[in-house]
Design a protein around this motif. Structure first.
Motif, PDB file in Angstrom:
ATOM      1  N   GLN A 109       6.455   1.250   2.407  1.00  0.00           N
ATOM      2  CA  GLN A 109       5.276   1.081   3.259  1.00  0.00           C
ATOM      3  C   GLN A 109       5.408   1.917   4.528  1.00  0.00           C
ATOM      4  OE1 GLN A 109       3.943  -3.474   2.016  1.00  0.00           O
ATOM      5  NE2 GLN A 109       4.571  -3.075   4.070  1.00  0.00           N
ATOM      6  N   THR A 153       2.685   0.443   6.868  1.00  0.00           N
ATOM      7  CA  THR A 153       3.189  -0.525   7.846  1.00  0.00           C
ATOM      8  C   THR A 153       4.381   0.088   8.562  1.00  0.00           C
ATOM      9  OG1 THR A 153       2.557  -2.364   6.398  1.00  0.00           O
ATOM     10  CG2 THR A 153       4.082  -2.865   8.189  1.00  0.00           C
ATOM     11  N   ASN A 157       7.581  -3.184  12.209  1.00  0.00           N
ATOM     12  CA  ASN A 157       6.769  -4.357  11.846  1.00  0.00           C
ATOM     13  C   ASN A 157       7.253  -4.978  10.541  1.00  0.00           C
ATOM     14  OD1 ASN A 157       5.363  -3.462  14.009  1.00  0.00           O
ATOM     15  ND2 ASN A 157       3.398  -3.207  12.990  1.00  0.00           N
ATOM     16  N   GLY A 158       7.593  -4.114   9.568  1.00  0.00           N
ATOM     17  CA  GLY A 158       8.062  -4.624   8.286  1.00  0.00           C
ATOM     18  C   GLY A 158       9.365  -5.391   8.418  1.00  0.00           C
ATOM     19  N   SER A 196       5.510  -8.741   4.114  1.00  0.00           N
ATOM     20  CA  SER A 196       5.175  -7.357   4.426  1.00  0.00           C
ATOM     21  C   SER A 196       4.235  -6.782   3.369  1.00  0.00           C
ATOM     22  CB  SER A 196       6.449  -6.506   4.507  1.00  0.00           C
ATOM     23  OG  SER A 196       6.148  -5.166   4.846  1.00  0.00           O
ATOM     24  N   ALA A 230       0.791  -8.186   3.913  1.00  0.00           N
ATOM     25  CA  ALA A 230       0.136  -7.534   5.048  1.00  0.00           C
ATOM     26  C   ALA A 230      -0.349  -6.140   4.663  1.00  0.00           C
ATOM     27  CB  ALA A 230       1.100  -7.453   6.230  1.00  0.00           C
ATOM     28  N   GLY A 231       0.476  -5.419   3.889  1.00  0.00           N
ATOM     29  CA  GLY A 231       0.102  -4.077   3.457  1.00  0.00           C
ATOM     30  C   GLY A 231      -1.085  -4.086   2.514  1.00  0.00           C
ATOM     31  N   ALA A 263      -4.110  -4.762   4.766  1.00  0.00           N
ATOM     32  CA  ALA A 263      -4.450  -3.669   5.677  1.00  0.00           C
ATOM     33  C   ALA A 263      -5.090  -2.485   4.960  1.00  0.00           C
ATOM     34  CB  ALA A 263      -3.203  -3.213   6.431  1.00  0.00           C
TER      35      ALA A 263
END
Length: 486
Positions: A85, A91, A95-96, A351, A354-355, A358
């Motif tokens: 990512q 990401t 953050n990851g 993660s 979230a990816g 996003a």
């Protein structure tokens, strides 16, 4: 003598060759998967999906295959997700990696330490023997008692650790009963029952299994909704309460017990209890600790408390557990109890979620499902999500991986159609624990299988029925019963 040494050397050499062959296969799988992810950059994305979304979809598929094949350790797979990512600009690496320290892992962490406290104090064995001693010598009732204890302990500690605790107790009862491994229906039913009840009990609380806090965290990140400890319990316990006796009845039906009574079994259990003597100070301490943990976790459902109270309590309990004089273990000892790869897995899963969000991948997948699920009543759509997730565990062989994959889709579908995202998230999170089919589907199954009392096919026969019952019961509860309560 010389021939024996030659034979031993030959066996070692063959074992080494087999190991190298397995390692080579795993390396090839890993390389092929990584090449596949790389090639995604040269593929035209389908209509409605951006190029970044396609790359993220390939990363998610790569993670799923790696979880299924275990070509690399599952914790390392989480790092692969975070790394890919970052490389694709989906990401940032910071953050990851930060998600490995997500508050949800505080709950997972304290679950391991509470299990350690229970075992080190001996309270686990006392609790198990006490309940079994109340069930009498009838094997069917003994089996129910063992399954009840397993489910209860799994609500508060690792399912795997709970199974490991119950296996020697069950083995002792079977020895007294004269049950033979692989031949005795009692042995098959009892050990498969331990695996089933560990998975069922783990659904009951956020601390029961990592899939639960993952579902809670994804609900918060994708829908902005924070569930309390009690919120989860009141939605999950009805399923636990129904599934536990159902699993017991299914096993009794599939494997009629050839031994009806364990002669002297109850006396042996009572003797073990007597030999343990009165409650020791450490056992009293651990009971106070468990009672305090439950009280604190439930408190925010009744009075206003700081945000993320469930995680604050988990961190507080972790500190208490390793505090000299007050706690139950040193930090050095505690480190050996923690499933570090699970903490990494949770971080990687969050993660990935979230990816997927996003890049619009989840919305795209939800859109594909909308044409069919969107025409259904909310309750029926929830039942379909439950079925897909429940069957998904058979493929993923990871409760956390299954939750990470299906919970975000369930939440986004609910949001898109104006349905209740909490109900959909909890339904998918619970269905992630429907690991009833094969020994490889979950660690408790593998531990119970290691007892040598049943074969893979034995679990499959009962597990196929249990999956059907679980999907139907969860579908009815979450889609048609609980909506009238909440």
């Amino acid at each position: 003598m010389l021939s024996k040494e030659i034979n031993r050397a030959d066996i070692r050499q063959k074992s080494k060759q087999r190991h190298l062959t397995e390692e080579t296969k795993k390396l090839i799988i890993f390389i092929v998967i990584m090449v596949g992810v790389f090639l995604s950059s040269f593929i035209t994305p389908p209509e409605g999906l951006e190029s970044q979304g396609l790359r993220m979809l390939f990363i998610a598929l790569a993670a799923a295959i790696l979880w299924m094949t275990e070509a690399i350790p599952i914790g390392v797979t989480a790092l692969v997700i975070i790394l890919l990512q970052a490389l694709y600009g989906i990401t940032p690496l910071t953050n990851g990696l930060a998600l490995i320290a997500h508050p949800v892992n505080a709950v997972v962490l304290v679950g391991y330490l509470l299990a350690g406290a229970l075992v080190s104090s001996g309270m686990d064995k006392r609790l198990s023997l006490t309940i079994i001693s109340k069930m009498g010598e009838k094997t069917s009732r003994l089996m129910l008692g063992i399954m009840f204890v397993t489910a209860f302990l799994s609500m508060w500690m690792s399912n795997t650790a709970t199974t490991a605790i119950m296996v020697p107790i069950a083995a002792g009862i079977l020895t007294m009963a004269g049950a033979k491994p692989l031949k005795s229906n009692l042995g098959k039913a009892l050990f498969i029952g331990i695996a089933f009840s560990a998975n069922i009990g783990g659904m009951g609380t956020p601390t029961g299994t990592p899939a639960n806090p993952i579902a809670i965290a994804l609900l918060h990140s994708l829908a902005g909704i924070q569930l309390s400890f009690l919120d989860w319990m009141v939605r999950a316990l009805p399923l636990v309460i129904v599934l536990l006796p159902v699993s017991w009845l299914v096993l009794l039906k599939v494997y009629p017990l050839e031994i009806k009574v364990v002669e002297g079994g109850l006396d042996a259990v009572k003797k073990q209890l007597k030999d343990m003597g009165p409650l020791k100070n450490t056992e009293k301490k651990v009971m106070i600790l468990f009672s305090s943990a439950i009280f604190l976790w439930l408190l925010d459902s009744f009075i206003p408390l700081p945000k993320d109270w469930i995680y604050i309590v988990a961190v507080f309990l972790t500190i208490i557990l390793v505090t000299p004089k007050i706690g139950f273990m040193t930090w050095k000892h505690a480190q050996g109890l923690i499933g570090w790869e699970v903490l990494f897995l949770v971080g990687g899963g969050l993660s990935m979620g979230a990816g997927l969000k996003a890049t619009g991948t989840i919305d795209w997948i939800a859109g594909l499902l909308s044409s069919s699920l969107g025409q259904m009543p909310e309750g029926l759509a929830m039942a379909v999500i439950t079925a897909a997730t429940g069957l998904g565990i058979t493929v993923f062989c990871s409760l956390s991986g299954t939750a990470t994959t299906f919970v975000p889709i369930a939440i986004v579908l609910a949001l898109n159609f104006g349905w209740d995202p909490i109900a959909f998230a909890v339904a998918a999170g619970l269905a992630s624990s429907f690991a009833f089919l094969l020994p490889a589907n979950a660690a408790p199954n593998a531990v119970a299988y290691g007892s040598g009392y049943f074969k893979t096919l034995d679990m499959f026969k009962a597990g196929a029925i249990m999956i059907i019952f679980s999907i139907v019961i969860q579908g009815v509860l979450s889609g048609f019963v609980l909506p009238f309560i909440f």
